[in-house]
Design a protein around this motif. Structure first.
Motif, short mmCIF file in Angstrom:
data_model
loop_
_atom_site.label_atom_id
_atom_site.label_comp_id
_atom_site.label_asym_id
_atom_site.label_seq_id
_atom_site.Cartn_x
_atom_site.Cartn_y
_atom_site.Cartn_z
N ARG A 219 -81.73 44.54 -15.05
CA ARG A 219 -82.45 44.53 -13.78
C ARG A 219 -81.62 43.88 -12.67
NH1 ARG A 219 -88.46 44.63 -14.39
NH2 ARG A 219 -88.92 45.16 -16.56
N VAL A 220 -80.90 42.81 -13.02
CA VAL A 220 -80.14 42.08 -12.02
C VAL A 220 -78.87 42.81 -11.62
CG1 VAL A 220 -78.81 39.95 -11.61
CG2 VAL A 220 -81.07 39.83 -12.69
N LEU A 221 -78.17 43.40 -12.59
CA LEU A 221 -76.82 43.90 -12.36
C LEU A 221 -76.73 45.36 -11.96
CD1 LEU A 221 -75.05 42.18 -15.40
CD2 LEU A 221 -75.13 41.38 -13.03
N LEU A 222 -77.75 46.16 -12.29
CA LEU A 222 -77.61 47.61 -12.13
C LEU A 222 -78.62 48.19 -11.15
CD1 LEU A 222 -77.11 48.63 -15.87
CD2 LEU A 222 -75.35 48.50 -14.10
N LYS A 223 -78.21 49.25 -10.52
CA LYS A 223 -79.12 50.07 -9.73
C LYS A 223 -78.99 51.51 -10.23
CE LYS A 223 -75.91 50.95 -5.87
NZ LYS A 223 -74.74 50.31 -6.46
N THR A 224 -79.92 52.36 -9.84
CA THR A 224 -79.92 53.74 -10.30
C THR A 224 -78.58 54.42 -9.99
OG1 THR A 224 -82.30 53.90 -9.95
CG2 THR A 224 -81.08 55.97 -10.08
N GLY A 225 -78.02 55.06 -11.00
CA GLY A 225 -76.77 55.78 -10.84
C GLY A 225 -75.53 54.99 -11.19
N ASP A 226 -75.65 53.68 -11.38
CA ASP A 226 -74.49 52.89 -11.77
C ASP A 226 -74.01 53.29 -13.16
OD1 ASP A 226 -74.32 51.46 -9.47
OD2 ASP A 226 -75.29 49.64 -10.23
N LYS A 227 -72.71 53.25 -13.35
CA LYS A 227 -72.13 53.61 -14.64
C LYS A 227 -72.04 52.38 -15.54
CE LYS A 227 -69.35 57.36 -12.65
NZ LYS A 227 -67.98 57.88 -12.42
N VAL A 228 -72.32 52.59 -16.82
CA VAL A 228 -72.26 51.49 -17.80
C VAL A 228 -71.62 52.01 -19.08
CG1 VAL A 228 -74.29 50.33 -16.87
CG2 VAL A 228 -74.57 51.98 -18.70
N TRP A 229 -71.05 51.09 -19.83
CA TRP A 229 -70.56 51.41 -21.17
C TRP A 229 -71.57 50.93 -22.21
CZ3 TRP A 229 -64.81 49.29 -21.42
CH2 TRP A 229 -64.03 49.93 -20.45
N ASN A 230 -71.76 51.72 -23.23
CA ASN A 230 -72.56 51.29 -24.37
C ASN A 230 -71.91 51.80 -25.65
OD1 ASN A 230 -74.86 49.89 -25.36
ND2 ASN A 230 -75.85 51.83 -25.82
N GLU A 231 -71.97 51.00 -26.69
CA GLU A 231 -71.32 51.36 -27.95
C GLU A 231 -71.95 52.60 -28.57
OE1 GLU A 231 -70.08 46.93 -29.60
OE2 GLU A 231 -72.17 47.56 -29.69
N VAL A 249 -74.93 56.32 -18.44
CA VAL A 249 -74.35 55.68 -19.62
C VAL A 249 -73.16 56.47 -20.15
CG1 VAL A 249 -74.81 54.77 -21.93
CG2 VAL A 249 -76.63 54.76 -20.20
N SER A 250 -72.05 55.77 -20.33
CA SER A 250 -70.89 56.32 -21.05
C SER A 250 -70.91 55.73 -22.46
CB SER A 250 -69.58 55.95 -20.35
OG SER A 250 -69.46 56.62 -19.11
N TYR A 251 -70.96 56.61 -23.44
CA TYR A 251 -71.04 56.16 -24.83
C TYR A 251 -69.64 56.01 -25.39
CZ TYR A 251 -75.91 57.26 -24.16
OH TYR A 251 -77.20 57.27 -23.68
N VAL A 252 -69.24 54.76 -25.64
CA VAL A 252 -67.87 54.43 -26.04
C VAL A 252 -67.81 54.34 -27.56
CG1 VAL A 252 -65.97 52.80 -25.75
CG2 VAL A 252 -67.63 53.16 -23.89
N PRO A 253 -66.92 55.10 -28.20
CA PRO A 253 -66.88 55.11 -29.67
C PRO A 253 -66.46 53.75 -30.25
CG PRO A 253 -65.00 56.30 -28.75
CD PRO A 253 -65.92 56.00 -27.61
N VAL A 254 -66.82 53.56 -31.49
CA VAL A 254 -66.52 52.34 -32.23
C VAL A 254 -65.71 52.71 -33.46
CG1 VAL A 254 -67.52 50.42 -33.55
CG2 VAL A 254 -68.60 51.17 -31.42
N ASP A 255 -64.61 51.99 -33.72
CA ASP A 255 -63.86 52.19 -34.95
C ASP A 255 -63.84 50.87 -35.73
OD1 ASP A 255 -61.95 50.57 -33.74
OD2 ASP A 255 -60.56 52.21 -33.29
N TYR A 464 -76.12 57.37 -33.36
CA TYR A 464 -74.97 57.96 -32.67
C TYR A 464 -75.47 58.80 -31.50
CZ TYR A 464 -71.85 56.75 -36.58
OH TYR A 464 -71.11 56.09 -37.52
N ARG A 465 -74.64 58.87 -30.46
CA ARG A 465 -75.00 59.68 -29.31
C ARG A 465 -74.02 60.83 -29.11
NH1 ARG A 465 -79.64 60.59 -26.41
NH2 ARG A 465 -79.10 61.38 -24.34
N GLN A 466 -72.74 60.51 -28.96
CA GLN A 466 -71.73 61.55 -28.74
C GLN A 466 -70.65 61.53 -29.82
OE1 GLN A 466 -70.37 60.78 -24.74
NE2 GLN A 466 -72.17 61.73 -23.80
N ALA A 467 -70.39 60.38 -30.41
CA ALA A 467 -69.40 60.31 -31.49
C ALA A 467 -69.89 61.06 -32.71
CB ALA A 467 -69.12 58.85 -31.85
N GLN A 468 -68.97 61.50 -33.55
CA GLN A 468 -69.32 62.22 -34.77
C GLN A 468 -70.10 61.29 -35.70
OE1 GLN A 468 -68.92 65.44 -35.52
NE2 GLN A 468 -69.95 65.13 -37.47
#
Length: 497
Positions: A219-231, A249-255, A464-468
């Motif tokens: 709520r404090v850091l983001l407004k509509t349309g802001d880009k964020v990373w999530n695992e 949201v950009s879904y960042v892969p985890v290894d 999972y969202r986008q990663a295999q």
């Protein structure tokens, strides 16, 4: 240890709302007795007064309605005669325990011919979120469960009694939305010692848990349309909080080394926030390597971005020394450090915290106040006493030993019984382990089969969202004694076959 549940009641009767029911004084033009009778009967039939609940005494009821006591007595006698009420000698008049022979109870229904209101898209989005159903009972292998041993339970009981004896004006009124100053100081001391977190008490915000802290940060850091990373895979509740806030949201892969920072930079170099679980990645359990930590912090400084570090379950590390928190490496400039006491103690506690940079402390405090005003004062007092008495540190130390034993027994049983069909990843810390299914077996099918057997294993493929996606199961081991593991794995083996 089994606790007995007490029922709020008069004697052995169910809770009654008759004392605060909006009774109406009789109107002119109709018999008083009939009006009193109709009111009580309607309250019973609507379900407002439950079977077995106590009715007001005839003297008090008459005074409240402004009528003669004889009118109330006559109305009660009619209710008794028709089976709506029952008298108990020396105790009073009660709604009948068995109304089946009188009529079928019907909850009040408001009739309306108006068209249904239009529902905003965000309401529909929230309504369609598939969150896990809360289960009061602890199904074997459920995640996020904890155990309180007898020593911790006795110490908690003593802290509760002391807190109750020392209640003062601050516990009965409004207080600091950031939380009790002494508790925030104790949390700051604990985090400096246990996780190397750099902070003062003024930077600590007491919350209802880690998810609440993340929600405030969003709520404090983001407004509509802001880009964020999530695992990816990642914690569903964090993902939903970001999406509900309108973030991109950009879904960042985890290894095996944690979040692949380079992939996040390539996808969204201008992201405003990165959400990460570095100590024990959720759900895979890997630890963010030191190289990746430094890489993530360098990106945040260069991009002017913020990092939300969810350090859930960091108290429980079983093998080797823990890596420094991101916040300690950063010096507290770009990292919002999130933790929870619900995992360290018990989920029903509902207390956590956020450690925020000085520049954000005021905004976080105001956002927290707007959401639910303040943390519960009595609960904070109990936790503060528990910490001051040294019981919190002692409990963590004992739980590490016990949880490690539970982890090892579960891993051994899974490998022995199911090693041919699953590959078990034994985590260095945390509260759950991952068992990857071999072949093309669907983890969703296994989850359903296990549920039929009374077990709670969670399929990780849905995280999972986008990663295999990989097919695997999350199995919690902290909420159940080691002796329960063998029988549970045997039931899981039967469900699998």
């Amino acid at each position: 240890m089994t606790l007995k549940r007490r029922t709020t009641c008069w004697g052995d009767s169910p809770l009654s709302w008759a004392e605060i029911y909006p009774w109406r004084s009789p109107e002119a033009g109709a018999p008083v007795i009939r009006q009193v009778y109709d009111q009580v009967r309607d309250a019973i039939m609507s379900g407002a007064l439950k079977p077995g609940g106590r009715l007001p005494s005839s003297r008090d009821f008459a005074a409240r309605l402004g009528v003669a006591r004889a009118s109330v007595v006559a109305a009660y006698e009619q209710l008794l005669a028709e089976g709506y009420a029952a008298a108990r000698g020396g105790s009073g008049t009660y709604v009948s325990e068995d109304l089946s022979g009188v009529a079928e109870l019907r909850p009040a229904v408001v009739e309306t011919s108006r068209a249904p209101p239009s529902i905003p898209a965000r309401v529909r989005d929230l309504d369609e979120i598939a969150l896990p159903e809360p289960r009061p009972e602890a199904r074997l292998f459920a995640t996020g469960r904890t155990l309180l041993d007898a020593r911790a339970f006795d110490a908690w009981s003593r802290s509760t009694r002391r807190a109750l004896r020392t209640l003062g004006p601050v516990h009965f009124g409004y207080s600091d939305p950031r939380g009790d100053a002494e508790l925030r100081a104790a949390i700051a001391d604990y985090l400096r010692a246990a996780r190397g977190v750099t902070c003062t008490p003024d930077q600590v915000i007491v919350t209802a848990g880690a998810q609440h802290a993340v929600d405030i940060a969003v709520r404090v850091l983001l407004k509509t349309g802001d880009k964020v990373w999530n695992e990816d895979p990642g914690y569903l509740a964090t993902r939903h909080a970001l999406v509900s806030a309108g973030a991109e949201v950009s879904y960042v892969p985890v290894d095996r080394f944690g979040m692949v920072v380079a992939a996040g930079v390539a996808a969204a170099p201008d992201a405003k926030v990165a959400c990460v679980t570095p100590s024990h990645q959720y759900p895979l359990g890997v630890t963010l390597s030191m190289g990746r930590r430094l890489e993530l912090l360098a990106w945040a400084r260069d991009a002017g971005a913020w990092i939300i570090e969810d350090d859930y379950a960091s108290e429980f590390r079983y093998d080797g020394p823990p890596l420094a928190s991101l916040q300690s490496l950063d010096g507290g400039e770009r990292v919002i450090y999130v933790g929870t006491l619900n995992k360290a103690l018990f989920p029903g506690l509902r207390l956590g915290y956020a450690v925020v940079p000085q520049a954000l402390a005021g905004a976080f405090a105001n956002a927290r106040q707007l959401m639910d005003r303040q943390p519960p004062t009595l609960t904070q007092a109990i936790v503060l006493d528990f910490m001051r008495e040294g019981q919190f540190a002692a409990h963590i130390r004992r739980r590490r030993i016990a949880y490690k034993a539970q982890r090892d027994v579960l891993a051994a049983e899974l490998s022995a019984r199911l090693g041919a069909v699953m590959e078990v990843e034994v985590p260095d810390g945390g509260m759950h382990m991952i068992a990857y299914l071999k072949g093309d077996r669907s983890d969703l099918e296994v989850e359903a089969a296990a549920a039929e057997a009374g077990l709670s294993v969670r399929a990780i493929s849905r995280l999972y969202r986008q990663a295999q996606p990989r097919s695997g199961l999350m199995l919690g081991f902290t909420g159940f004694p080691a002796r329960a593991m063998a029988g549970g794995v045997a039931r899981l083996e039967k469900a699998l076959t």
